[in-house]
Design an enzyme around this catalytic site. Structure first.
Site, mmCIF file in Angstrom:
data_model
loop_
_atom_site.group_PDB
_atom_site.id
_atom_site.type_symbol
_atom_site.label_atom_id
_atom_site.label_comp_id
_atom_site.label_asym_id
_atom_site.label_seq_id
_atom_site.Cartn_x
_atom_site.Cartn_y
_atom_site.Cartn_z
ATOM 1 N N GLU A 34 0.972 -1.054 0.078
ATOM 2 C CA GLU A 34 0.040 -0.123 0.019
ATOM 3 C C GLU A 34 0.839 1.325 -0.173
ATOM 4 O O GLU A 34 1.971 1.395 0.920
ATOM 5 C CB GLU A 34 -0.769 0.057 1.393
ATOM 6 C CG GLU A 34 -2.192 0.363 1.183
ATOM 7 C CD GLU A 34 -2.814 -0.399 -0.100
ATOM 8 O OE1 GLU A 34 -2.927 -0.158 -1.126
ATOM 9 O OE2 GLU A 34 -3.599 -1.742 0.309
ATOM 10 N N ASP A 179 -3.381 0.817 -10.294
ATOM 11 C CA ASP A 179 -4.760 0.121 -10.582
ATOM 12 C C ASP A 179 -4.834 0.071 -12.073
ATOM 13 O O ASP A 179 -5.549 -1.175 -12.491
ATOM 14 C CB ASP A 179 -5.605 1.553 -10.193
ATOM 15 C CG ASP A 179 -5.748 1.758 -8.812
ATOM 16 O OD1 ASP A 179 -5.023 0.773 -7.997
ATOM 17 O OD2 ASP A 179 -6.047 2.728 -7.926
HETATM 18 P P1 NG1 Z 1 -7.588 3.505 -4.306
HETATM 19 O O1 NG1 Z 1 -7.879 4.746 -3.629
HETATM 20 O O2 NG1 Z 1 -7.671 2.215 -3.649
HETATM 21 O O3 NG1 Z 1 -8.046 3.615 -5.722
HETATM 22 C C1 NG1 Z 1 -5.030 4.782 -4.637
HETATM 23 C C2 NG1 Z 1 -4.288 4.905 -5.753
HETATM 24 C C3 NG1 Z 1 -3.278 3.795 -6.054
HETATM 25 C C4 NG1 Z 1 -2.532 3.708 -4.797
HETATM 26 C C5 NG1 Z 1 -3.197 3.370 -3.528
HETATM 27 C C6 NG1 Z 1 -2.551 3.061 -2.108
HETATM 28 C C7 NG1 Z 1 -5.128 5.787 -7.663
HETATM 29 C C8 NG1 Z 1 -6.141 6.094 -8.927
HETATM 30 N N1 NG1 Z 1 -5.040 5.026 -6.969
HETATM 31 O O4 NG1 Z 1 -5.856 3.623 -4.753
HETATM 32 O O5 NG1 Z 1 -2.362 4.156 -7.113
HETATM 33 O O6 NG1 Z 1 -1.492 4.743 -4.450
HETATM 34 O O7 NG1 Z 1 -4.279 4.464 -3.280
HETATM 35 O O8 NG1 Z 1 -1.739 2.115 -2.439
HETATM 36 O O9 NG1 Z 1 -4.837 7.199 -7.480
#
Ligand code: NG1
Length: 450
Positions: A34, A179
């Protein structure tokens, strides 16, 4: 059936449009790793069997019309131009605009292509399951097809994943590329070990007799709204962290050393061992907190320059930035990703679960992205029989991921219903059905157009 209904709804929504095609993009759950991707460090997510689907049809004249079957998302229309003005932060159309603008720039498209889109989906929003990136990827596939380009022919999946990671910054978050990569390159029943710079993916099998169960904390973590500022604290403070570590490395190893991303410590010119990275972090951050004055001294630049180059207007917390703990999380979480990949291959769920538990502790205490409800849900899930539980995604609310013996999943879910969900309830605007609160997730194929 679901696709046929969507196509029918499309024809009703856009009676003047042609016969629609459909594309889909799955959500994802991050198993380990994470807040590493924006530092170029590896991560270990998988796709899930929840998705965004879009029925779409190209139209002439560069107008893009966007609707969702869920009427809480307002109908939108915008012109396809070289610089598409973003709608106010939090507007759902920004994800579609991000994809279109990213592809226009990368593929040098002339903006004459328009399209009609009808979106539907089964990914709970603002849950850390990447509904936003799934919408970006699905919009990109629709736009590619509308422009007469093919995935695999005109642009590879890897290339598209890398460009969409950048393109999504349009919405105002400074995320890494996890993602978009897993959504485009994930495989059924596999987790993905993702490395960056260059982007590469290794698929690894998931456990034979254990399942990943995703549970919602019922705290709404909207990363384009209130949680955006807190999310961006991670990438922004890591820019300062990287600059300071680079300066310290130059002092130790010579002025020519460049650390462009934190990951370069391991994979760049120095190829440091974990113990050497730990020592370097100790030298760079001798105290728990780092004030802007401390940083300016080490870097030999003014505070204004620090703001200009790395952190913008990120407020300095009283006492300074907790960079020592942030660095510790990066190192320990990186090691957990490396070990986690091996434990998946060895089919060792108990060992993997221990890494998930350690990851949650690190996210909560070192990276400070948890909240009381997530901590409580994680604790209750362990009591309910999971061998590993942690927050997943950005944090601040959203979901946990839990590793549970498949035969025990019904008992696990019942326990949580009694011990967590009986007490907490979702805000009414949230519209989260009980079926969306606890999901046994199975990795599905990556995004496609059909
Ligand atoms: P989430 O919030 O789960 O979509 C975000 C970031 C990832 C990564 C995670 C933490 C975007 C699109 N996604 O994910 O790249 O940094 O937080 O591990 O910003």
């Amino acid at each position: 059936m679901y696709i046929d209904q969507l196509k029918k709804a499309f024809s009703q929504a856009y009676p003047d449009s042609g016969t629609p095609s459909v594309c889909r993009a799955p959500g994802r759950v991050n198993l380990l790793g994470e807040h590493l991707d924006y530092n170029g460090l590896p991560v270990l997510p998988s796709t899930i069997d929840r998705e965004i689907v879009i029925a779409f049809c190209p139209r002439k004249g560069g107008i893009i019309r966007l609707r969702d079957v869920d009427t809480r998302y307002p109908d939108v229309e915008f012109a396809n131009t070289p610089d598409i003005p973003p709608s106010p932060a939090g507007s759902w159309e920004n994800y579609c605009k991000a994809a279109v603008q990213g592809l226009n720039r990368h593929c040098e498209l002339d903006c004459s292509v328009g399209m009609d889109l009808l979106v539907a989906g089964t990914i709970p929003p603002a849950a850390g399951l990447s509904s936003s990136s799934a919408l970006v990827v699905a919009s990109a596939l629709a736009y590619l097809a509308s422009a007469g380009l093919t995935l695999g022919g005109n642009i590879s999946r890897i290339e598209l994943a890398a460009l969409l990671a950048e393109a999504e910054h349009y919405v105002g978050t400074q995320g890494g590329g996890m993602d978009q990569a897993v959504i485009l390159l994930g495989e059924a029943n596999k987790a993905c070990k993702i490395d960056f710079n260059p982007l590469r993916i290794e698929t690894v099998p998931i456990f034979r007799d254990y399942s990943f169960v995703v549970c919602h904390s019922l705290v709404f973590a909207d990363k384009t709204g209130s949680a955006r500022v807190r999310y961006n604290e991670g990438p922004l403070s890591c820019r300062l962290l990287r600059a300071m570590v680079e300066r310290q490395a130059q002092r130790t190893f010579g002025d020519e050393i460049q650390i462009t991303r934190l990951a370069d410590l391991w994979f760049g010119p120095l190829c440091l061992l974990n113990s050497e990275v730990e020592a370097l972090f100790r030298e760079t951050f001798p105290r728990p907190t780092t004030t802007l004055d401390d940083a300016a001294r080490l870097l030999g630049v003014s505070i204004d320059t620090i703001r200009e180059r790395w952190i913008g207007d990120l407020p300095e917390p009283s006492g300074g930035f907790p960079l020592q703990a942030r660095a510790r999380h990066q190192l320990s979480e990186f090691q957990r990703v490396e070990s986690g990949r091996d434990l998946l291959i060895e089919d060792d769920p108990v060992g993997f679960g221990a890494l998930m538990n350690a990851s949650h502790t690190s996210c909560a205490t070192d990276y400070r992205v948890s909240c009381p409800e997530l901590d409580r849900l994680v604790k209750t899930s362990r009591e309910a029989g999971s061998v590993g539980s942690r927050l997943t995604g950005a944090g601040f609310g959203g979901c946990t991921v839990n590793l549970v013996a498949t035969t025990q999943v019904p008992d696990f879910c019942d326990w949580l219903k009694r011990e967590y969900y009986a007490e907490f309830s979702a805000p009414p605007t949230f519209a989260l059905t009980p079926a969306d609160q606890q999901l046994l997730v199975v990795p599905s194929e990556g995004a496609s157009h059909f």
